[in-house]
Scaffold this motif. Structure first.
Motif, mmCIF file in Angstrom:
data_model
loop_
_atom_site.group_PDB
_atom_site.id
_atom_site.type_symbol
_atom_site.label_atom_id
_atom_site.label_comp_id
_atom_site.label_asym_id
_atom_site.label_seq_id
_atom_site.Cartn_x
_atom_site.Cartn_y
_atom_site.Cartn_z
ATOM 1 N N UNK A 39 -17.952 14.389 3.454
ATOM 2 C CA UNK A 39 -17.739 12.984 3.796
ATOM 3 C C UNK A 39 -19.022 12.179 3.586
ATOM 4 N N UNK A 40 -18.984 11.277 2.616
ATOM 5 C CA UNK A 40 -20.067 10.327 2.386
ATOM 6 C C UNK A 40 -19.441 8.952 2.212
ATOM 7 N N UNK A 41 -20.111 7.910 2.706
ATOM 8 C CA UNK A 41 -19.534 6.581 2.764
ATOM 9 C C UNK A 41 -20.320 5.616 1.879
ATOM 10 N N UNK A 42 -19.639 4.560 1.464
ATOM 11 C CA UNK A 42 -20.346 3.496 0.755
ATOM 12 C C UNK A 42 -21.372 2.864 1.692
ATOM 13 N N UNK A 43 -22.493 2.500 1.133
ATOM 14 C CA UNK A 43 -23.611 1.970 1.911
ATOM 15 C C UNK A 43 -23.170 0.826 2.831
ATOM 16 N N UNK A 44 -23.442 0.979 4.124
ATOM 17 C CA UNK A 44 -23.159 -0.081 5.079
ATOM 18 C C UNK A 44 -21.699 -0.275 5.429
ATOM 19 N N UNK A 45 -20.832 0.700 5.085
ATOM 20 C CA UNK A 45 -19.403 0.578 5.390
ATOM 21 C C UNK A 45 -18.898 1.864 6.023
ATOM 22 N N UNK A 46 -17.658 1.816 6.468
ATOM 23 C CA UNK A 46 -16.985 3.009 6.956
ATOM 24 C C UNK A 46 -15.963 3.523 5.964
ATOM 25 N N UNK A 47 -16.092 3.125 4.691
ATOM 26 C CA UNK A 47 -15.156 3.527 3.636
ATOM 27 C C UNK A 47 -15.722 4.723 2.882
ATOM 28 N N UNK A 48 -14.929 5.771 2.751
ATOM 29 C CA UNK A 48 -15.403 6.977 2.076
ATOM 30 C C UNK A 48 -15.575 6.744 0.573
ATOM 31 N N UNK A 49 -16.635 7.324 0.028
ATOM 32 C CA UNK A 49 -16.868 7.334 -1.417
ATOM 33 C C UNK A 49 -16.272 8.632 -1.954
ATOM 34 N N UNK A 50 -15.109 8.549 -2.589
ATOM 35 C CA UNK A 50 -14.373 9.741 -3.016
ATOM 36 C C UNK A 50 -14.749 10.222 -4.412
ATOM 37 N N UNK A 51 -15.590 9.476 -5.100
ATOM 38 C CA UNK A 51 -16.087 9.898 -6.429
ATOM 39 C C UNK A 51 -17.594 9.665 -6.457
ATOM 40 N N UNK A 52 -18.281 10.249 -5.507
ATOM 41 C CA UNK A 52 -19.700 9.959 -5.309
ATOM 42 C C UNK A 52 -20.575 10.443 -6.457
ATOM 43 N N UNK A 53 -20.049 11.299 -7.334
ATOM 44 C CA UNK A 53 -20.852 11.796 -8.446
ATOM 45 C C UNK A 53 -20.812 10.859 -9.661
ATOM 46 N N UNK A 54 -19.957 9.845 -9.622
ATOM 47 C CA UNK A 54 -19.790 8.940 -10.765
ATOM 48 C C UNK A 54 -20.439 7.586 -10.511
ATOM 49 N N UNK A 55 -20.959 6.970 -11.573
ATOM 50 C CA UNK A 55 -21.339 5.563 -11.499
ATOM 51 C C UNK A 55 -20.068 4.728 -11.386
ATOM 52 N N UNK B 118 -4.452 13.932 -1.723
ATOM 53 C CA UNK B 118 -4.222 12.656 -1.058
ATOM 54 C C UNK B 118 -4.332 11.543 -2.091
ATOM 55 N N UNK B 119 -3.328 10.672 -2.135
ATOM 56 C CA UNK B 119 -3.325 9.559 -3.081
ATOM 57 C C UNK B 119 -3.085 8.246 -2.342
ATOM 58 N N UNK C 102 0.845 -1.188 0.000
ATOM 59 C CA UNK C 102 0.000 0.000 0.000
ATOM 60 C C UNK C 102 0.883 1.240 0.000
ATOM 61 N N UNK C 103 0.571 2.188 -0.880
ATOM 62 C CA UNK C 103 1.273 3.463 -0.937
ATOM 63 C C UNK C 103 0.291 4.592 -0.635
ATOM 64 N N UNK D 164 -6.047 -1.154 -7.007
ATOM 65 C CA UNK D 164 -6.847 0.038 -7.272
ATOM 66 C C UNK D 164 -6.172 1.246 -6.641
ATOM 67 N N UNK D 165 -6.601 2.417 -7.042
ATOM 68 C CA UNK D 165 -6.053 3.638 -6.477
ATOM 69 C C UNK D 165 -7.171 4.660 -6.271
ATOM 70 N N UNK D 166 -6.981 5.550 -5.319
ATOM 71 C CA UNK D 166 -7.934 6.619 -5.050
ATOM 72 C C UNK D 166 -7.193 7.949 -4.993
ATOM 73 N N UNK D 167 -7.934 9.010 -5.289
ATOM 74 C CA UNK D 167 -7.387 10.364 -5.221
ATOM 75 C C UNK D 167 -8.427 11.270 -4.581
#
Length: 371
Positions: A216-232, A103-104, A70-71, A135-138
Motif C-alpha cells: 500500500x502506497x498512496x499519492x502524495x498528500x492524499x489517501x488514494x492508493x497508487x496502484x501502478x507506482x512503478x509507472x510514470x 479488483x476493477x 461508478x462500477x 478512468x479505470x483502475x485494476x
C-alpha cells in the motif's frame, strides 16, 4: 439557503451483487480438495441537478447537471489442498493453496449547463458541455501459500507457514515476495502437574515470529492508493486544440514489497470457569518502507516512490473478562482490555533527512505520530 435546497435535486442509487461458490472433494489417503470463489459487483449511479433558481451562479449558467456512474468489482479465487492425520498422540495438519484476487474500478462523469426549459434532468436537455472524466483502475494479487501444524499429546504444537505473493502495484521484475512464520505453543493445563488444579482451568503459552509484506502506497498528500507506482503517470489535456501530456507522478521500476518482521509472545489463562486473562508482548520491525521521497524543486516533481527507511512498533496487550452470570437463559460478561504502542522511526531516505508529510514530521528517533 432555502433556495438552494428547493432548487437542487441529488439522487444516488447503488446496486450490489455478492455471490460465492464453495466445493469440497474427499480424496484418498486423507487428502481433501476445496475450491472457493467469491464475486462482488457494485454499481453506483448519481445525478446532481441544480436549477437556475438555486442562486446567482446557477442562474448565470441557466442550470447545471452532472451525471456519474461508478462500477466496482472484486473476484477472489482459491484452490486448497489439505491433509490431516491423528496417530497415537501425534496430529498433523497440512495445507497448500493458491489464490488470486482481482479488483476493477471504472468511473464516468459528465457535466453540462444551460438547461432547456424546466425539463427532467437528462443530459440531452442541456446545451453546453462543461467537463467530463473517465478512468479505470485494476489491482491484482496472486499467491502460493502453505501451512504445517504438528501437535503432540494435545499439549505441544508447532506451526510453520510460508507465502510467495505477487502484486500488480510493482513492476513484473519486482512483483514477487517471500514471507514466512514459525510458532510454538504449550498448553500447560494439559500437563500432569496441573491436572488436579481447582483454580486454573486452562493455561497456554505461545510464541511466534514471522514476516509479512505491504504493497500500500498512496499519492502524495492524499489517501488514494497508487496502484501502478512503478509507472510514470501523465495528465492528458489540450492547448488550443492540441494534445498535451503533463507528467503528474514519477514511477519507480525498482519499487517492491515493504517487509515487516514480527515477534510476539502471549500467555492465556482461565480461572474458576469464570475469569479469562491474557497478556502479550509484541515487537514489529518494518524495513524497505514505501515512501514518497521528496525531490529537489529543480526536477519539477514533488516526490518519487521508493523503498527506504525502517521503523519499530512494540507494546503490551492485556485483556480480562469475567463471566458474572452464567445460567440457562441469561449470560452476563464484563470485558476490559489495555494496550500500549511505542513507535520509533529508525531510518529514513537520503541520509536520514527529516521528511514533512502533511502535518507530520518524519524524523529518526521520533514517532510517525509526532507533529
Amino acid at each position: 439557503p432555502l433556495a438552494v435546497i428547493e432548487n437542487t435535486v441529488e439522487t444516488n442509487v447503488r446496486d450490489n451483487f455478492n455471490g460465492g461458490l464453495r466445493a469440497k472433494i474427499d480424496l484418498p489417503l486423507n487428502f481433501k480438495f476445496e475450491y472457493v470463489m467469491n464475486y462482488l459487483a457494485q454499481v453506483d449511479q448519481g445525478t446532481d441537478f441544480t436549477k437556475p433558481g438555486a442562486g446567482a451562479f446557477a442562474a448565470a449558467q441557466n442550470g447545471l447537471l452532472e451525471n456519474n456512474r461508478d462500477n466496482f468489482s472484486a473476484f477472489t479465487n482459491q484452490q486448497l489442498l489439505t491433509w490431516k492425520k491423528d496417530n497415537d498422540g501425534d496430529s498433523f495438519d497440512v495445507l497448500v493453496g493458491h489464490e488470486t484476487y482481482e479488483e476493477n474500478f471504472t468511473t464516468l462523469s459528465l457535466s453540462k449547463r444551460n438547461l432547456i426549459g424546466d425539463f427532467s434532468p437528462i443530459l440531452d436537455n442541456t446545451a453546453v458541455y462543461v467537463s467530463a472524466m473517465n478512468y479505470n483502475t485494476n489491482y491484482t494479487t496472486e499467491g502460493y501459500f502453505s501451512r504445517f501444524i504438528y501437535g503432540l499429546d494435545n499439549t505441544y504444537y508447532l506451526n510453520l507457514t510460508g507465502r510467495y505473493d505477487a502484486s500488480s502495484v510493482f513492476h513484473p521484475d519486482e512483483r514477487w515476495g517471500t514471507f514466512w512464520s514459525a510458532g510454538a505453543s504449550w498448553v500447560m493445563s494439559n500437563e500432569d502437574f496441573m491436572a488436579d488444579s481447582e483454580i486454573i482451568d486452562y493455561a497456554k503459552l505461545a510464541i511466534n515470529y514471522g514476516t509479512t509484506g505491504n504493497d500500500r502506497i498512496f499519492y502524495e498528500g492524499t489517501g488514494v492508493r497508487n496502484l501502478v507506482a512503478y509507472e510514470n503517470q501523465y495528465t492528458i489535456d489540450e492547448n488550443n486544440g492540441a494534445l498535451t501530456q503533463t507528467l503528474s507522478y514519477l514511477g519507480n521500476k525498482d519499487l517492491t514489497w515493504e517487509k515487516s518482521a514480527s515477534f510476539d509472545i502471549a500467555y492465556e489463562m482461565s480461572l474458576f470457569d469464570k475469569v479469562n486473562l491474557s497478556l502479550g508482548y509484541y515487537r514489529k520491525k518494518s524495513n524497505d518502507l514505501l515512501f514518497n521521497t521528496p525531490l529537489p524543486i529543480s526536477t519539477g516533481q514533488a516526490s518519487r516512490p521508493k523503498n527506504s527507511g525502517s521503523m519499530v512498533n512494540s507494546g503490551i496487550e492485556t485483556e480480562i473478562s469475567w463471566n458474572a452470570v452464567k445460567k440457562e437463559n441469561i449470560n452476563v460478561t464484563f470485558n476490559a482490555n489495555l494496550s500500549t504502542l511505542n513507535n520509533e522511526i529508525t531510518a529514513l531516505p537520503d541520509d536520514n533527512e527529516p521528511i514533512q508529510v502533511l502535518n507530520y514530521r518524519r524524523e529518526v528517533g521520533k514517532s510517525i505520530f509526532d507533529y
